[in-house]
Write an enzyme that holds these catalytic residues in place. Structure first.
Site, PDB file in Angstrom:
ATOM      1  N   GLY A 185       0.809  -1.216   0.000  1.00  0.00           N
ATOM      2  CA  GLY A 185       0.000   0.000   0.000  1.00  0.00           C
ATOM      3  C   GLY A 185       0.840   1.262   0.000  1.00  0.00           C
ATOM      4  O   GLY A 185       0.344   2.360  -0.228  1.00  0.00           O
ATOM      5  N   LYS A 236       9.983   2.162  -0.048  1.00  0.00           N
ATOM      6  CA  LYS A 236       8.898   2.118   0.941  1.00  0.00           C
ATOM      7  C   LYS A 236       8.560   3.548   1.340  1.00  0.00           C
ATOM      8  O   LYS A 236       9.438   4.290   1.779  1.00  0.00           O
ATOM      9  CB  LYS A 236       9.368   1.300   2.152  1.00  0.00           C
ATOM     10  CG  LYS A 236       8.313   1.032   3.198  1.00  0.00           C
ATOM     11  CD  LYS A 236       8.852   0.071   4.252  1.00  0.00           C
ATOM     12  CE  LYS A 236       7.868  -0.125   5.387  1.00  0.00           C
ATOM     13  NZ  LYS A 236       8.438  -0.949   6.468  1.00  0.00           N
ATOM     14  N   ASP A 256      -2.157   6.856   2.961  1.00  0.00           N
ATOM     15  CA  ASP A 256      -1.632   7.892   2.063  1.00  0.00           C
ATOM     16  C   ASP A 256      -0.449   7.401   1.239  1.00  0.00           C
ATOM     17  O   ASP A 256       0.096   8.150   0.420  1.00  0.00           O
ATOM     18  CB  ASP A 256      -1.237   9.145   2.863  1.00  0.00           C
ATOM     19  CG  ASP A 256      -0.154   8.852   3.894  1.00  0.00           C
ATOM     20  OD1 ASP A 256       0.330   7.706   3.962  1.00  0.00           O
ATOM     21  OD2 ASP A 256       0.206   9.783   4.647  1.00  0.00           O
ATOM     22  N   GLY A 257      -0.028   6.161   1.473  1.00  0.00           N
ATOM     23  CA  GLY A 257       1.080   5.616   0.700  1.00  0.00           C
ATOM     24  C   GLY A 257       2.448   6.149   1.107  1.00  0.00           C
ATOM     25  O   GLY A 257       3.456   5.850   0.479  1.00  0.00           O
ATOM     26  N   ARG A 281      14.561  -0.451   0.569  1.00  0.00           N
ATOM     27  CA  ARG A 281      14.715  -1.700   1.316  1.00  0.00           C
ATOM     28  C   ARG A 281      15.167  -2.809   0.387  1.00  0.00           C
ATOM     29  O   ARG A 281      14.702  -2.907  -0.751  1.00  0.00           O
ATOM     30  CB  ARG A 281      13.373  -2.046   1.963  1.00  0.00           C
ATOM     31  CG  ARG A 281      13.362  -3.387   2.663  1.00  0.00           C
ATOM     32  CD  ARG A 281      12.226  -3.475   3.635  1.00  0.00           C
ATOM     33  NE  ARG A 281      10.935  -3.713   2.999  1.00  0.00           N
ATOM     34  CZ  ARG A 281       9.808  -3.896   3.683  1.00  0.00           C
ATOM     35  NH1 ARG A 281       9.810  -3.834   5.009  1.00  0.00           N
ATOM     36  NH2 ARG A 281       8.675  -4.111   3.066  1.00  0.00           N
ATOM     37  N   ASP A 340       1.500 -11.446   7.115  1.00  0.00           N
ATOM     38  CA  ASP A 340       2.023 -10.663   5.989  1.00  0.00           C
ATOM     39  C   ASP A 340       3.408 -10.100   6.308  1.00  0.00           C
ATOM     40  O   ASP A 340       4.061  -9.542   5.428  1.00  0.00           O
ATOM     41  CB  ASP A 340       1.062  -9.531   5.612  1.00  0.00           C
ATOM     42  CG  ASP A 340       0.688  -8.666   6.801  1.00  0.00           C
ATOM     43  OD1 ASP A 340       0.161  -9.202   7.778  1.00  0.00           O
ATOM     44  OD2 ASP A 340       0.942  -7.457   6.759  1.00  0.00           O
ATOM     45  N   ASN A 341       3.837 -10.238   7.560  1.00  0.00           N
ATOM     46  CA  ASN A 341       5.182  -9.797   7.926  1.00  0.00           C
ATOM     47  C   ASN A 341       6.073 -10.987   8.238  1.00  0.00           C
ATOM     48  O   ASN A 341       7.074 -10.859   8.948  1.00  0.00           O
ATOM     49  CB  ASN A 341       5.120  -8.859   9.132  1.00  0.00           C
ATOM     50  CG  ASN A 341       4.425  -7.542   8.799  1.00  0.00           C
ATOM     51  OD1 ASN A 341       4.362  -7.146   7.633  1.00  0.00           O
ATOM     52  ND2 ASN A 341       3.901  -6.873   9.795  1.00  0.00           N
ATOM     53  N   ASP A 356       9.832  -5.919   8.058  1.00  0.00           N
ATOM     54  CA  ASP A 356       8.877  -4.936   8.568  1.00  0.00           C
ATOM     55  C   ASP A 356       9.165  -4.510  10.000  1.00  0.00           C
ATOM     56  O   ASP A 356       8.551  -4.996  10.946  1.00  0.00           O
ATOM     57  CB  ASP A 356       7.430  -5.417   8.400  1.00  0.00           C
ATOM     58  CG  ASP A 356       6.806  -4.749   7.193  1.00  0.00           C
ATOM     59  OD1 ASP A 356       7.545  -4.079   6.455  1.00  0.00           O
ATOM     60  OD2 ASP A 356       5.586  -4.878   6.992  1.00  0.00           O
TER      61      ASP A 356
END
Ligand code: AMP
Ligand code: MG
Length: 472
Positions: free
Chosen positions: A88, A109, A121-122, A172, A244-245, A254
């Site tokens: 995202g 990132k 907001d990305g 990253r 997801d991490n 993350d």
């Protein structure tokens, strides 16, 4: 000289179901604040002019050969399944083959909105970007598998969190960004073909010797078992071990509300959003097993015979707690200065940890000081240490080089929370000296110069950081 990244992209060559093409959103005034020259060399990147790199690592100029995409994934967040997450606020520029032959992702990132941004907001603000930079590089120097930090850029734009904060982008680097959640999304959607393709891709990229989905499961289990034990051995608390991490390659990924513990306690939690202590220090082994069970559930969806799949997967997952325990024992033996194994060792370790928890002993400094008067000073009641020490002395008398082992296995310095917070506050004021100093000192965590001793001091009462926050 212009920046040159020798891209060799494989993920973007997968079918469209796996990602959305996405270019980073340009920012108004990018300024390069950190560049990791050693890592660049490993990646065979030729650094360019500072200006050039600021533009590239801010996402203003997409480097030649990149195929920028946002990756799709799902995940269990705090135990609840979220059927669609995805990058995202990140864009995968592509991959390089390092001078060590290893393929690695290069990802921006904080690079703007994507189709998977949901309400976000990305963007990222400078604090979490510098925190991830310092802590991931420290982790690497400690010898623990982790994503790494190639660059950090200030965007010259504000992002709005509690208030306006300086925006930043982190570059990253990871062996890949495949997560348990990448498998979960296709399993949950019943996209068996994609699940098979992803399994093949992950095997070819990370575990070429693995045989089929259950081979992959076994390999990821082993990598995660080792990783979790390594976290425990340095007092690291990840803070958001959502599926997801949880990296398929077995890297720490993350760095959100993560922290290295000061005073030892198995129930220690720093994350401001972890109200139930789901991801407390001492619960990390069981959570890792839970995550691997979710991977198992996803992987078996592609098997011809689900019953045999369930049986095999259950066996693989059920073996994980013992695996973590044996890595833990080996690492903590080292932390006590032991390089041989005896039956009473586990008790010796857990006795010490119990005293440390009761007496609020500093995790890093206690182990580092074992056998010196400084060790007992770590305990609010030093008598607790005195009751334990004779058994340990008797045990190390049967070792050939206990002091050497202690110095090799116990870091002299870790990225302490209060130092990170002080570093961030300084950077926000334009002073990057603390950031550069932390990176420098943490690059060799097993030695500490006299002049840097203050960096291993636990926080004073007014320096204690009670809670850490996600980068969102
Ligand atoms: P994380 O907590 O960093 O693991 O993020 C969990 C999910 O939230 C991922 O899908 C992220 O891409 C998404 N996310 C986090 N922060 C933002 C943000 N500022 N804008 C858009 N998406 C975000
Ligand atoms: Mg994440």
């Amino acid at each position: 000289m212009t920046l040159h990244i020798p891209f060799d992209n494989s993920y973007a060559a997968l079918p469209a179901a796996f990602f959305a093409p996405q270019t980073p959103t340009p920012v108004s005034a990018p300024r390069l604040v950190a560049f990791n020259a050693d890592l660049a060399k490993l990646l065979r990147i030729e650094p360019g002019e500072t200006e050039d790199m600021a533009h590239a690592f801010a996402g203003n100029a997409v480097p030649e050969g990149a195929s920028p995409i946002a990756q799709l994934y799902a995940g269990h967040q705090f135990g609840t399944f979220n059927p669609q997450l995805g990058d995202g606020r990140a864009v995968l520029l592509g991959e390089t083959l390092g001078s060590d032959g290893i393929r690695r992702d290069i990802q921006l990132k904080g690079s703007g909105r994507t189709p998977f941004s949901r309400q976000g907001d990305g963007r990222a603000w400078l604090g979490p970007v510098l925190r991830e930079y310092v802590v991931s590089e420290a982790m690497h120097a400690l010898g623990i598998p982790t994503t790494r930090a190639l660059a950090a850029v200030e965007t010259g734009e504000d992002v709005f969190r509690e208030g306006p904060m300086p925006g930043a982008v982190l570059t990253r680097v990871a062996r890949s960004h495949l997560r348990v959640g990448t498998f979960q999304i296709f399993a949950a959607r019943g996209q068996t073909e994609e699940l098979k393709q992803l399994t093949e891709y992950a095997i070819a990229r990370h575990y070429p010797d693995a045989d089929g989905p259950m081979g992959l499961l076994t390999a990821v289990r082993d990598a995660q078992a080792r990783l979790i034990a390594q976290w425990l051995s340095v007092g690291f608390i990840h803070g958001v071990m959502n599926t997801d991490n949880c990296s398929i390659a077995g890297e720490t990924i993350d760095y959100g509300p993560c922290a290295f513990m000061d005073a030892y306690h198995p129930g220690r939690v720093y994350s401001s959003i972890d109200h139930m202590g789901r991801y407390a220090y001492g619960r990390q082994p069981e959570i890792a097993v839970w995550n691997i069970a979710q991977l198992a559930t996803a992987l078996i969806q592609q098997m011809d015979s689900p019953e045999t799949g369930v049986e095999q997967a259950a066996e693989i997952v059920h073996a994980m707690p013992d695996l973590i325990q044996s890595h833990w024992l080996a690492l903590f033996r080292g932390k006590l200065g032991l390089s041989t194994a005896e039956d009473g060792d586990a008790t010796l370790i857990t006795d010490l940890l119990q005293h440390m928890a009761d007496q609020q002993a500093d995790f890093t400094n206690t182990f580092r000081a074992l056998g010196t008067p400084k060790a007992r000073d770590q305990f609010t009641d030093p008598m607790a240490y005195d009751t334990w020490e004779p058994a340990w002395q008797a045990r190390i008398a049967r070792e050939s080089d206990p002091l050497g082992t202690l110095a090799r296995t116990n870091p002299a310095v870790i990225p302490r929370n209060h130092r990170i917070e002080q570093m961030i506050a300084a950077a926000v004021d334009g002073d990057y000296a603390p950031f550069n100093r932390l990176n420098h000192v943490l690059s060799e965590p097993y030695t500490l110069a006299k002049a840097d001793m203050e960096l291993n001091r636990p926080p004073l009462p007014d320096e204690v950081v009670p809670a850490t926050f996600c980068g969102t």
